[in-house]
Scaffold this motif. Structure first.
Motif, PDB file in Angstrom:
ATOM      1  N   ILE A  71      -9.816  64.764 -36.041  1.00  0.00           N
ATOM      2  CA  ILE A  71      -9.387  66.132 -35.732  1.00  0.00           C
ATOM      3  C   ILE A  71     -10.133  67.144 -36.608  1.00  0.00           C
ATOM      4  CG2 ILE A  71      -7.446  67.753 -35.942  1.00  0.00           C
ATOM      5  CD1 ILE A  71      -5.640  65.476 -34.889  1.00  0.00           C
ATOM      6  N   VAL A  72     -10.224  66.874 -37.904  1.00  0.00           N
ATOM      7  CA  VAL A  72     -10.915  67.844 -38.761  1.00  0.00           C
ATOM      8  C   VAL A  72     -12.435  67.706 -38.671  1.00  0.00           C
ATOM      9  CG1 VAL A  72      -9.009  68.091 -40.376  1.00  0.00           C
ATOM     10  CG2 VAL A  72     -10.768  66.413 -40.834  1.00  0.00           C
ATOM     11  N   GLY A  73     -12.892  66.639 -38.018  1.00  0.00           N
ATOM     12  CA  GLY A  73     -14.331  66.504 -37.797  1.00  0.00           C
ATOM     13  C   GLY A  73     -15.059  65.720 -38.871  1.00  0.00           C
ATOM     14  N   ILE A  74     -14.331  64.935 -39.667  1.00  0.00           N
ATOM     15  CA  ILE A  74     -15.038  64.115 -40.654  1.00  0.00           C
ATOM     16  C   ILE A  74     -15.135  62.670 -40.166  1.00  0.00           C
ATOM     17  CG2 ILE A  74     -14.628  65.548 -42.684  1.00  0.00           C
ATOM     18  CD1 ILE A  74     -12.246  63.890 -43.387  1.00  0.00           C
ATOM     19  N   GLU A  75     -14.754  62.449 -38.928  1.00  0.00           N
ATOM     20  CA  GLU A  75     -14.927  61.130 -38.313  1.00  0.00           C
ATOM     21  C   GLU A  75     -15.546  61.369 -36.946  1.00  0.00           C
ATOM     22  OE1 GLU A  75     -15.081  57.636 -39.023  1.00  0.00           O
ATOM     23  OE2 GLU A  75     -13.129  58.034 -39.939  1.00  0.00           O
ATOM     24  N   ARG A  76     -16.521  60.531 -36.600  1.00  0.00           N
ATOM     25  CA  ARG A  76     -17.192  60.696 -35.314  1.00  0.00           C
ATOM     26  C   ARG A  76     -16.230  60.351 -34.177  1.00  0.00           C
ATOM     27  NH1 ARG A  76     -22.406  60.932 -34.093  1.00  0.00           N
ATOM     28  NH2 ARG A  76     -22.986  60.400 -36.225  1.00  0.00           N
ATOM     29  N   ARG A  77     -16.197  61.239 -33.170  1.00  0.00           N
ATOM     30  CA  ARG A  77     -15.353  60.963 -32.000  1.00  0.00           C
ATOM     31  C   ARG A  77     -16.218  60.330 -30.925  1.00  0.00           C
ATOM     32  NH1 ARG A  77     -13.341  66.363 -33.722  1.00  0.00           N
ATOM     33  NH2 ARG A  77     -14.955  67.418 -32.514  1.00  0.00           N
ATOM     34  N   THR A  78     -15.754  59.224 -30.356  1.00  0.00           N
ATOM     35  CA  THR A  78     -16.486  58.598 -29.259  1.00  0.00           C
ATOM     36  C   THR A  78     -16.415  59.492 -28.031  1.00  0.00           C
ATOM     37  OG1 THR A  78     -15.874  56.460 -30.150  1.00  0.00           O
ATOM     38  CG2 THR A  78     -16.692  56.488 -27.894  1.00  0.00           C
ATOM     39  N   SER A  79     -15.236  60.031 -27.779  1.00  0.00           N
ATOM     40  CA  SER A  79     -15.077  61.000 -26.705  1.00  0.00           C
ATOM     41  C   SER A  79     -13.857  61.852 -27.007  1.00  0.00           C
ATOM     42  CB  SER A  79     -14.927  60.289 -25.354  1.00  0.00           C
ATOM     43  OG  SER A  79     -13.764  59.500 -25.360  1.00  0.00           O
ATOM     44  N   GLY A  80     -13.665  62.884 -26.182  1.00  0.00           N
ATOM     45  CA  GLY A  80     -12.523  63.759 -26.370  1.00  0.00           C
ATOM     46  C   GLY A  80     -12.908  65.022 -27.134  1.00  0.00           C
ATOM     47  N   THR A  81     -12.039  66.021 -27.056  1.00  0.00           N
ATOM     48  CA  THR A  81     -12.341  67.291 -27.715  1.00  0.00           C
ATOM     49  C   THR A  81     -11.187  67.739 -28.604  1.00  0.00           C
ATOM     50  OG1 THR A  81     -11.449  68.449 -25.808  1.00  0.00           O
ATOM     51  CG2 THR A  81     -13.854  68.210 -25.908  1.00  0.00           C
ATOM     52  N   VAL A  82     -11.552  68.531 -29.620  1.00  0.00           N
ATOM     53  CA  VAL A  82     -10.572  69.142 -30.509  1.00  0.00           C
ATOM     54  C   VAL A  82     -10.878  70.632 -30.532  1.00  0.00           C
ATOM     55  CG1 VAL A  82      -9.697  69.252 -32.869  1.00  0.00           C
ATOM     56  CG2 VAL A  82     -10.433  67.060 -31.930  1.00  0.00           C
ATOM     57  N   ARG A  83      -9.861  71.440 -30.302  1.00  0.00           N
ATOM     58  CA  ARG A  83     -10.077  72.897 -30.323  1.00  0.00           C
ATOM     59  C   ARG A  83      -9.136  73.542 -31.314  1.00  0.00           C
ATOM     60  NH1 ARG A  83     -11.572  72.116 -24.968  1.00  0.00           N
ATOM     61  NH2 ARG A  83     -13.619  73.067 -24.561  1.00  0.00           N
ATOM     62  N   LEU A  84      -9.719  74.456 -32.116  1.00  0.00           N
ATOM     63  CA  LEU A  84      -8.914  75.249 -33.037  1.00  0.00           C
ATOM     64  C   LEU A  84      -8.921  76.660 -32.479  1.00  0.00           C
ATOM     65  CD1 LEU A  84      -7.427  75.425 -35.817  1.00  0.00           C
ATOM     66  CD2 LEU A  84      -9.608  76.170 -36.768  1.00  0.00           C
ATOM     67  N   ALA A  85      -7.762  77.146 -32.073  1.00  0.00           N
ATOM     68  CA  ALA A  85      -7.644  78.467 -31.439  1.00  0.00           C
ATOM     69  C   ALA A  85      -8.697  78.644 -30.340  1.00  0.00           C
ATOM     70  CB  ALA A  85      -7.759  79.559 -32.498  1.00  0.00           C
ATOM     71  N   GLY A  86      -8.851  77.635 -29.524  1.00  0.00           N
ATOM     72  CA  GLY A  86      -9.744  77.727 -28.388  1.00  0.00           C
ATOM     73  C   GLY A  86     -11.188  77.373 -28.671  1.00  0.00           C
ATOM     74  N   GLU A  87     -11.538  77.312 -29.955  1.00  0.00           N
ATOM     75  CA  GLU A  87     -12.928  77.044 -30.309  1.00  0.00           C
ATOM     76  C   GLU A  87     -13.095  75.574 -30.687  1.00  0.00           C
ATOM     77  OE1 GLU A  87     -16.193  78.995 -33.355  1.00  0.00           O
ATOM     78  OE2 GLU A  87     -14.243  79.974 -33.079  1.00  0.00           O
ATOM     79  N   GLU A  88     -14.136  74.957 -30.157  1.00  0.00           N
ATOM     80  CA  GLU A  88     -14.305  73.530 -30.393  1.00  0.00           C
ATOM     81  C   GLU A  88     -14.607  73.224 -31.872  1.00  0.00           C
ATOM     82  OE1 GLU A  88     -16.506  69.708 -28.416  1.00  0.00           O
ATOM     83  OE2 GLU A  88     -16.011  71.476 -27.218  1.00  0.00           O
ATOM     84  N   VAL A  89     -13.948  72.204 -32.407  1.00  0.00           N
ATOM     85  CA  VAL A  89     -14.194  71.775 -33.793  1.00  0.00           C
ATOM     86  C   VAL A  89     -15.290  70.723 -33.756  1.00  0.00           C
ATOM     87  CG1 VAL A  89     -13.187  70.737 -35.866  1.00  0.00           C
ATOM     88  CG2 VAL A  89     -11.768  72.172 -34.377  1.00  0.00           C
ATOM     89  N   PRO A  90     -16.466  71.055 -34.310  1.00  0.00           N
ATOM     90  CA  PRO A  90     -17.554  70.081 -34.252  1.00  0.00           C
ATOM     91  C   PRO A  90     -17.382  68.989 -35.305  1.00  0.00           C
ATOM     92  CG  PRO A  90     -18.289  72.052 -35.394  1.00  0.00           C
ATOM     93  CD  PRO A  90     -16.845  72.268 -35.039  1.00  0.00           C
ATOM     94  N   VAL A  91     -18.068  67.870 -35.083  1.00  0.00           N
ATOM     95  CA  VAL A  91     -18.072  66.828 -36.099  1.00  0.00           C
ATOM     96  C   VAL A  91     -18.983  67.284 -37.224  1.00  0.00           C
ATOM     97  CG1 VAL A  91     -18.696  64.428 -36.596  1.00  0.00           C
ATOM     98  CG2 VAL A  91     -17.562  65.012 -34.453  1.00  0.00           C
ATOM     99  N   LEU A  92     -18.514  67.134 -38.452  1.00  0.00           N
ATOM    100  CA  LEU A  92     -19.234  67.631 -39.610  1.00  0.00           C
ATOM    101  C   LEU A  92     -20.518  66.846 -39.829  1.00  0.00           C
ATOM    102  CD1 LEU A  92     -18.617  69.828 -41.720  1.00  0.00           C
ATOM    103  CD2 LEU A  92     -17.709  68.037 -43.174  1.00  0.00           C
ATOM    104  N   GLY A  93     -21.639  67.565 -39.919  1.00  0.00           N
ATOM    105  CA  GLY A  93     -22.910  66.913 -40.200  1.00  0.00           C
ATOM    106  C   GLY A  93     -23.312  67.154 -41.639  1.00  0.00           C
ATOM    107  N   LEU A  94     -24.599  67.214 -41.880  1.00  0.00           N
ATOM    108  CA  LEU A  94     -25.060  67.432 -43.246  1.00  0.00           C
ATOM    109  C   LEU A  94     -24.942  68.893 -43.646  1.00  0.00           C
ATOM    110  CD1 LEU A  94     -28.182  65.121 -43.337  1.00  0.00           C
ATOM    111  CD2 LEU A  94     -25.988  64.791 -44.488  1.00  0.00           C
ATOM    112  N   ARG A  95     -24.963  69.768 -42.632  1.00  0.00           N
ATOM    113  CA  ARG A  95     -24.905  71.183 -42.953  1.00  0.00           C
ATOM    114  C   ARG A  95     -23.481  71.631 -43.230  1.00  0.00           C
ATOM    115  NH1 ARG A  95     -28.191  74.345 -38.543  1.00  0.00           N
ATOM    116  NH2 ARG A  95     -28.585  72.300 -37.664  1.00  0.00           N
ATOM    117  N   ARG A  96     -23.375  72.733 -44.010  1.00  0.00           N
ATOM    118  CA  ARG A  96     -22.076  73.341 -44.307  1.00  0.00           C
ATOM    119  C   ARG A  96     -21.418  73.756 -42.987  1.00  0.00           C
ATOM    120  NH1 ARG A  96     -20.044  77.097 -48.574  1.00  0.00           N
ATOM    121  NH2 ARG A  96     -21.615  76.193 -49.911  1.00  0.00           N
TER     122      ARG A  96
END
Lengths: 304, 312
Positions: A71-96
């Motif tokens: 949900i917070v994006g520190i684990e890779r999702r195989t499928s499915g979406t997470v939205r915070l106030a309508g905006e998609e929460v991306p999976v955290l990469g190397l960038r801030r």
């Protein structure tokens, strides 16, 4: 002093309309590679509104933490979406992560590993404040947050090792809340604490989150604490949410066989000397069943 | 209902004092503890982390680090000692060696650290009985299988050949209990034996403990911070705080009519207890700085004349 007092809102079974979703999780799947590969989360969906506390319970290995991390994006999702106030929460990469995404904050089980031992606690809370300001929120002072979690505001210059375990977790909570999150995800935030402070810290988290009109996903294996602080509860077994809805309704009348076994196994501290019921191996087969009526359980009088 | 069928005392701890040597001088860890475990019963020792519960259990087996000094008395009762009572404090390595495993055994919180990961379960059980009881291989193996059956590990014969990691957490704890029981001890020290387990698995291990006490007459000192666990299996309960006894008594009395403020506060923090409090009040108290209740008072004889009463 009044601005720091904590409103003592008691849970009620009132039929409030479901608040608009701050967090929407849709059919999230998490797989771990390995031999054999493991599906830790098998299609989980949920929605949490502003000022709403939702608990996620289940045994170890059921996928609670994997779902939280996805949900917070520190684990890779195989499928499915997470939205915070309508905006998609991306999976955290190397960038801030983008400033908007600091609106989702996490509190972990062990404050010893989530707090930096080499920085004064005030500086660490300041990080949260900075994240809030970057999103255009009101600035605040670290000492105010220490006060809000019941610690000495003078302690901003002190280091994590100068505090007890329960106090450290309150600092981690202060840090997360200083970022003025819209959603707080807490993964077993009280299980490393002493029994006498567990309920108090959980209750404190609830009142701070509700006061800030944020939402909270509270993960715990301790159902008795969950009963006291969660508006709604999600019961997870083997990667699936098997029962969900109004906490007290589930507690009084569990419908899914797993929820029933779980509740019956909790030892009651009444001094009666009753042994909790231990499920048999054969019972476990029924726990993977899908019981549609056990999903979206309502409070008495709700949805009528 | 309190079960102390024999009325005998299996383990009698009196005025136990344990000091830790530090650069600033000795620091008391346990400060005059009195506790008696009745034969064929479970005595629960409750308290928060750092209260001295585990150290007390380790002192019984003489397993304290060299930096700690012990005074007072820990007597293993005549029946539990299989003859004359044995004073364990200050006894020789030979005496303790004869007691450990054979008279008094211990089960720890985490079976994944107490079981050897590279030895098959059968070997861990047979080594134990061959060393302590001098059994031959075949006898030892038969006893090991019987022990696994006793703790309800399914298919004992096959289980003997497996390694700890091939079992679930609950099964591993059952195996650790079997290892502890291997030489037929009278007293079992169980240090948070179910804390690492899921609640559904915990229920089974608690049932097993109760069964062993009721069927085999085992005497158990159960160390736990979980008052729910305490309430479901302990016959007598002692609450410890900062190395001293806060309150001690039969289970039902302690849970329904606690006398000490500290016991009350522990119970109040528990949902489902008869001392339920408003979570908002608990949070407000935490913020107001009443995290730890007032300084503990030791009750003179563990049960008489409460020194603090809740008359509010």
């Amino acid at each position: 002093m009044s601005e720091h007092t904590i409103s003592g809102r008691r849970l009620s079974g009132s039929a409030v309309p479901r608040p608009a979703g701050v967090l929407t999780v849709d059919d999230v799947v998490v797989d771990y590679r390995g031999r054999p590969p493991l599906r830790a989360v098998d299609g989980a969906s949920l929605a949490i509104g502003a000022g709403e506390v939702v608990a996620l319970v289940g045994e170890s290995g059921c996928g609670k933490s994997s779902l939280a991390r996805a949900i917070v994006g520190i684990e890779r999702r195989t499928s499915g979406t997470v939205r915070l106030a309508g905006e998609e929460v991306p999976v955290l990469g190397l960038r801030r992560r983008a400033a908007a995404m600091t609106g989702i904050q996490m509190v972990f089980q062990d404050p010893n590993s989530s707090l930096n031992p080499r920085r004064p606690v005030g500086d660490q809370i300041q990080d949260g404040v900075r994240a809030a300001v970057a999103r255009g929120e009101e600035p605040s002072e670290p000492h105010e947050w220490l006060m809000r979690v019941g610690l000495d505001p003078q302690a901003v210059r002190r280091y994590p090792h100068e505090f007890s375990g329960g106090q450290k977790q309150r600092i981690a909570i202060a840090r997360a809340l200083a970022a003025r999150p819209r959603m707080l995800v807490a993964d077993e935030p009280i299980s490393a604490l002493d029994a006498s402070t567990q309920t108090s810290v959980a209750a404190l988290m609830r009142s701070l989150v509700v006061d800030a009109a944020a939402g909270m996903l509270f993960i715990s294996h301790d159902l008795s604490v969950v009963r006291r602080i969660a508006d709604r509860t999600l019961v997870m077994y083997r990667g699936r949410i098997v029962e969900s809805g109004h906490t007290e309704t589930i507690w009084r009348d569990p419908l899914h066989p797993y929820t029933r076994a779980l509740l019956a196994a909790i030892p009651v501290p009444d001094g009666a000397g009753r042994l909790p019921l231990a499920p048999q191996e054969a019972d476990r087969d029924a726990w993977t069943e899908v019981v549609p009526a056990a999903l979206g359980r309502m409070a008495p009088g709700e949805g009528a | 209902m309190t079960r102390t069928p024999s009325g005998e005392v299996a383990l009698d701890i009196r005025d136990l004092r344990i000091d830790l040597a530090t650069a600033e001088g000795p620091r008391p860890i346990v400060n005059g503890l009195d506790l008696r475990v009745g034969r064929g019963s479970i005595h629960g020792l409750a308290g928060e982390s750092g209260s001295g519960k585990t150290i007390t259990a380790l002192a019984v087996l003489g397993l304290l680090p060299a930096s700690m000094s012990v005074s007072g008395s820990i007597v293993l009762g005549a029946a539990a000692a299989g003859g004359e009572p044995i004073e364990l404090v200050g006894s020789s390595a030979a005496v303790l060696g004869g007691v450990r495993g054979r008279r008094v055994a211990m089960v720890f919180q985490d079976p994944s650290t107490s079981l050897h990961p590279q030895l098959a379960v059968g070997r861990q059980l047979t080594d134990h009985v061959r060393h302590h009881l001098g059994l031959r291989e075949a006898e030892a193996r038969a006893r090991a299988a019987a022990l696994l059956t006793r703790v309800h590990v399914p298919d004992a014969e096959t289980a003997l050949g497996k390694y700890p990691h091939q079992f679930s957490g609950g099964q591993r704890q059952r195996i650790a209990i079997a290892v502890a029981l291997a030489c037929g001890p009278d007293v079992l020290l169980a240090d948070e034996p179910t804390t690492a387990l899921d609640v559904t698995v915990q229920a089974g291990v608690l049932q097993l403990l109760r069964e062993l006490v009721d069927d085999m007459g085992l005497s158990v000192l159960l160390v736990t911070h979980d008052l729910g666990v305490m309430s479901s299996v302990a016959d007598e309960v002692t609450v410890m705080r900062a190395g001293a006894v806060v309150e001690s008594g039969p289970r039902s009395q302690l849970f329904t009519a606690p006398r000490h403020e500290y016991t009350k506060s522990l119970l109040a923090a528990l949902p489902g207890s008869t001392f339920e409090e408003d979570p908002a009040e608990l949070a407000a108290e935490l913020v107001a700085g009443h995290e730890a209740p007032a300084v503990p008072t030791v009750l003179p004889d563990g049960n008489d004349a409460p020194q603090e009463r809740d008359d509010v």
